[in-house]
Design a protein around this motif. Structure first.
Motif, PDB file in Angstrom:
ATOM      1  N   VAL A 178       5.229  -0.924   1.734  1.00 23.70           N
ATOM      2  CA  VAL A 178       3.895  -0.358   1.531  1.00 23.70           C
ATOM      3  C   VAL A 178       3.798   0.975   2.262  1.00 23.70           C
ATOM      4  O   VAL A 178       4.078   1.057   3.460  1.00 23.70           O
ATOM      5  N   LYS A 179       3.426   2.008   1.549  1.00 23.28           N
ATOM      6  CA  LYS A 179       3.196   3.326   2.161  1.00 23.28           C
ATOM      7  C   LYS A 179       1.731   3.458   2.537  1.00 23.28           C
ATOM      8  O   LYS A 179       0.841   3.057   1.779  1.00 23.28           O
ATOM      9  N   THR A 180       1.469   4.063   3.712  1.00 25.54           N
ATOM     10  CA  THR A 180       0.077   4.319   4.063  1.00 25.54           C
ATOM     11  C   THR A 180      -0.058   5.509   5.011  1.00 25.54           C
ATOM     12  O   THR A 180       0.792   5.723   5.880  1.00 25.54           O
ATOM     13  N   HIS A 181      -1.136   6.273   4.800  1.00 20.84           N
ATOM     14  CA  HIS A 181      -1.543   7.320   5.733  1.00 20.84           C
ATOM     15  C   HIS A 181      -2.814   6.906   6.483  1.00 20.84           C
ATOM     16  O   HIS A 181      -3.356   7.720   7.253  1.00 20.84           O
ATOM     17  N   PHE A 182      -3.297   5.709   6.276  1.00 21.17           N
ATOM     18  CA  PHE A 182      -4.493   5.243   6.985  1.00 21.17           C
ATOM     19  C   PHE A 182      -4.277   5.312   8.495  1.00 21.17           C
ATOM     20  O   PHE A 182      -3.164   5.144   8.994  1.00 21.17           O
ATOM     21  N   SER A 221     -10.648  -1.135  -2.588  1.00 24.96           N
ATOM     22  CA  SER A 221      -9.509  -1.945  -3.017  1.00 24.96           C
ATOM     23  C   SER A 221      -8.419  -1.944  -1.951  1.00 24.96           C
ATOM     24  O   SER A 221      -7.827  -2.991  -1.643  1.00 24.96           O
ATOM     25  N   ALA A 222      -8.157  -0.781  -1.366  1.00 15.75           N
ATOM     26  CA  ALA A 222      -7.138  -0.688  -0.313  1.00 15.75           C
ATOM     27  C   ALA A 222      -7.473  -1.596   0.865  1.00 15.75           C
ATOM     28  O   ALA A 222      -6.594  -2.265   1.424  1.00 15.75           O
ATOM     29  N   LEU A 223      -8.732  -1.639   1.226  1.00 19.66           N
ATOM     30  CA  LEU A 223      -9.146  -2.419   2.389  1.00 19.66           C
ATOM     31  C   LEU A 223      -9.160  -3.921   2.123  1.00 19.66           C
ATOM     32  O   LEU A 223      -9.246  -4.719   3.058  1.00 19.66           O
ATOM     33  N   GLN A 224      -9.031  -4.302   0.870  1.00 16.39           N
ATOM     34  CA  GLN A 224      -8.988  -5.731   0.532  1.00 16.39           C
ATOM     35  C   GLN A 224      -7.596  -6.330   0.714  1.00 16.39           C
ATOM     36  O   GLN A 224      -7.449  -7.551   0.792  1.00 16.39           O
ATOM     37  N   ASP A 234     -10.387  18.229   9.676  1.00 17.81           N
ATOM     38  CA  ASP A 234     -11.254  18.182   8.501  1.00 17.81           C
ATOM     39  C   ASP A 234     -10.448  18.197   7.206  1.00 17.81           C
ATOM     40  O   ASP A 234     -10.763  18.919   6.257  1.00 17.81           O
ATOM     41  N   VAL A 235      -9.385  17.401   7.177  1.00 16.21           N
ATOM     42  CA  VAL A 235      -8.543  17.261   5.988  1.00 16.21           C
ATOM     43  C   VAL A 235      -8.397  15.769   5.691  1.00 16.21           C
ATOM     44  O   VAL A 235      -8.962  14.929   6.389  1.00 16.21           O
ATOM     45  N   GLU A 236      -7.604  15.450   4.661  1.00  9.53           N
ATOM     46  CA  GLU A 236      -7.533  14.045   4.256  1.00  9.53           C
ATOM     47  C   GLU A 236      -6.939  13.149   5.350  1.00  9.53           C
ATOM     48  O   GLU A 236      -6.079  13.562   6.110  1.00  9.53           O
ATOM     49  N   PHE A 237      -7.442  11.926   5.403  1.00  9.31           N
ATOM     50  CA  PHE A 237      -6.977  10.896   6.336  1.00  9.31           C
ATOM     51  C   PHE A 237      -7.122  11.302   7.797  1.00  9.31           C
ATOM     52  O   PHE A 237      -6.236  11.111   8.598  1.00  9.31           O
ATOM     53  N   TRP A 238      -8.294  11.886   8.126  1.00 10.58           N
ATOM     54  CA  TRP A 238      -8.642  12.228   9.496  1.00 10.58           C
ATOM     55  C   TRP A 238      -7.690  13.291  10.060  1.00 10.58           C
ATOM     56  O   TRP A 238      -6.944  13.925   9.345  1.00 10.58           O
ATOM     57  N   GLY A 239      -7.689  13.450  11.367  1.00 14.28           N
ATOM     58  CA  GLY A 239      -6.879  14.485  11.970  1.00 14.28           C
ATOM     59  C   GLY A 239      -5.514  13.993  12.414  1.00 14.28           C
ATOM     60  O   GLY A 239      -5.343  12.828  12.788  1.00 14.28           O
ATOM     61  N   TYR A 240      -4.561  14.898  12.402  1.00 11.82           N
ATOM     62  CA  TYR A 240      -3.195  14.596  12.806  1.00 11.82           C
ATOM     63  C   TYR A 240      -3.137  14.036  14.229  1.00 11.82           C
ATOM     64  O   TYR A 240      -2.457  13.046  14.503  1.00 11.82           O
ATOM     65  N   PHE A 241      -3.821  14.673  15.156  1.00  8.26           N
ATOM     66  CA  PHE A 241      -3.619  14.417  16.576  1.00  8.26           C
ATOM     67  C   PHE A 241      -4.073  13.021  16.999  1.00  8.26           C
ATOM     68  O   PHE A 241      -3.364  12.329  17.745  1.00  8.26           O
ATOM     69  N   ARG A 286       5.792   5.261  -6.678  1.00  6.65           N
ATOM     70  CA  ARG A 286       4.636   4.407  -6.387  1.00  6.65           C
ATOM     71  C   ARG A 286       4.645   3.110  -7.187  1.00  6.65           C
ATOM     72  O   ARG A 286       3.918   2.178  -6.856  1.00  6.65           O
ATOM     73  N   LYS A 287       5.462   3.030  -8.229  1.00  8.58           N
ATOM     74  CA  LYS A 287       5.577   1.771  -8.955  1.00  8.58           C
ATOM     75  C   LYS A 287       6.438   0.768  -8.191  1.00  8.58           C
ATOM     76  O   LYS A 287       6.381  -0.432  -8.445  1.00  8.58           O
ATOM     77  N   GLN A 288       7.228   1.277  -7.251  1.00  7.11           N
ATOM     78  CA  GLN A 288       8.089   0.409  -6.459  1.00  7.11           C
ATOM     79  C   GLN A 288       7.638   0.306  -5.005  1.00  7.11           C
ATOM     80  O   GLN A 288       7.791  -0.735  -4.366  1.00  7.11           O
ATOM     81  N   ILE A 289       7.089   1.398  -4.494  1.00  7.19           N
ATOM     82  CA  ILE A 289       6.501   1.403  -3.150  1.00  7.19           C
ATOM     83  C   ILE A 289       5.071   1.919  -3.287  1.00  7.19           C
ATOM     84  O   ILE A 289       4.828   3.131  -3.198  1.00  7.19           O
ATOM     85  N   PRO A 290       4.123   1.042  -3.558  1.00  7.14           N
ATOM     86  CA  PRO A 290       2.742   1.497  -3.745  1.00  7.14           C
ATOM     87  C   PRO A 290       2.175   2.129  -2.476  1.00  7.14           C
ATOM     88  O   PRO A 290       2.578   1.798  -1.357  1.00  7.14           O
ATOM     89  N   MET A 291       1.241   3.040  -2.674  1.00  7.70           N
ATOM     90  CA  MET A 291       0.517   3.638  -1.563  1.00  7.70           C
ATOM     91  C   MET A 291      -0.786   2.873  -1.397  1.00  7.70           C
ATOM     92  O   MET A 291      -1.604   2.793  -2.321  1.00  7.70           O
ATOM     93  N   LEU A 292      -0.976   2.310  -0.227  1.00  6.95           N
ATOM     94  CA  LEU A 292      -2.125   1.448   0.032  1.00  6.95           C
ATOM     95  C   LEU A 292      -3.435   2.108  -0.373  1.00  6.95           C
ATOM     96  O   LEU A 292      -4.257   1.513  -1.095  1.00  6.95           O
ATOM     97  N   GLU A 293      -3.662   3.346   0.044  1.00  9.66           N
ATOM     98  CA  GLU A 293      -4.924   4.025  -0.191  1.00  9.66           C
ATOM     99  C   GLU A 293      -5.191   4.297  -1.663  1.00  9.66           C
ATOM    100  O   GLU A 293      -6.331   4.234  -2.127  1.00  9.66           O
ATOM    101  N   PHE A 294      -4.144   4.632  -2.403  1.00  8.80           N
ATOM    102  CA  PHE A 294      -4.311   5.041  -3.795  1.00  8.80           C
ATOM    103  C   PHE A 294      -4.189   3.866  -4.766  1.00  8.80           C
ATOM    104  O   PHE A 294      -4.893   3.810  -5.766  1.00  8.80           O
TER     105      PHE A 294
END
Length: 301
Positions: free
Chosen positions: A103-107, A34-37, A163-170, A77-85
């Protein structure tokens, strides 16, 4: 039986490329698809970051600027949805007829929907502090991560490996840093915002549009002072329980500490050295490894 000393993750697949994105453990493939749509709109403002780098703070500042000082009320999140969720359907339910959709995103960069007229504001933070904040994030959202006995050292090892959510920081920071000079991208540091909130808020407003910048300065900067006050740590921490719908322990508020240098209270000298080596290895080629040099003597503020 799940190992309660490390977070539980869901490994979700890009429906076209097959690339894996790591989500918190209670999410499903449908959330990723859904996020990718979602298709970016010309007036969209994307708040982009790696986890625990000042995202909620930046969301609040942007909201206050766009809405002329009106605060976020209730679940953020009702006012600024998170893209991924929240995905395509919920994002398109946001009314953008009067104010830009935020729009918030950690992608990672290539998964974020692009539009040449949309605006992308990226914030990052010293990874040492980001990792410590992520530890408390996981401990606070037990329903997401199922890790009641979370072990700091085990999480550190996962974090530095990516090896955590949304790939690596670096790699996440590297990709966005390389886009920093594009006209619709603003690259920010958490530490700069902490040390000089007035200057950084004016920078954000100018990026959003001349009218937003000018509105902050009328009446001797009345709105600017309101934005500074209402985005302060004390005000946001007081309101933090209202900003999220998921329960958290009272001892672990969603907006926890908000300081520079808390890593000094958590990382061993060996762990600090590992982080420093990764900052140099990953950051030297593109130039971001020196971002925090000016803040090296500023901590616990």
């Amino acid at each position: 039986m799940n190992d309660k000393t490390v977070p539980t993750y869901a490994y979700l697949k890009h429906p076209v490329t097959g690339e894996i994105c790591v989500y918190p453990g209670d999410f499903e493939q449908k959330h990723c698809e859904s996020a990718l749509q979602y298709k970016a709109k010309p007036n969209d403002v994307f708040v982009c970051s790696y986890s625990k780098c000042g995202t909620t703070w930046l969301q609040n500042i942007i909201w206050l600027i766009l809405h002329k000082g009106e605060q976020i009320r209730g679940d953020i999140r009702k006012q600024i949805p998170m893209l991924e969720f929240d995905g395509d359907e919920k994002l398109n339910q946001i009314d953008d007829s009067k104010f830009p959709r935020v729009v918030k995103t950690h992608f990672k960069l290539k998964w974020v929907p692009q539009h040449p007229k949309a605006k992308y504001i990226y914030i990052t933070r010293n990874p040492k502090d980001a990792m410590v904040s992520y530890y408390y994030h996981c401990k606070g959202f037990v329903s997401h991560f199922d890790c009641e006995d979370l072990d700091f050292n085990k999480l550190f090892d996962l974090y530095v490996k990516g090896d955590v959510e949304f790939w690596g920081y670096f790699d996440h920071v590297t990709e966005w840093y390389q886009k920093r000079n594009e006209t619709n991208v603003l690259f920010l540091l958490y530490e700069d915002l902490k040390v000089d909130p007035k200057g950084e808020i004016l920078k954000i407003a100018e990026f959003l549009g001349k009218n937003y910048f000018e509105s902050l300065l009328v009446e001797n900067g009345k709105l600017l002072q309101q934005v500074i006050q209402d985005s302060s740590f004390s005000v946001m921490q007081t309101a933090s329980a209202e900003l999220i719908s998921l329960p958290r322990p009272k001892s672990l508020p969603f907006i926890r500490k908000g300081v520079i240098g808390d890593w000094n209270n958590h990382l061993s000298s060996e762990q600090s050295k590992i982080m420093e080596e990764l900052i140099k290895e990953k950051g030297d080629p593109s130039g971001w490894s020196s971002l925090w040099d000016k803040h090296e003597n500023v901590w616990s503020i």
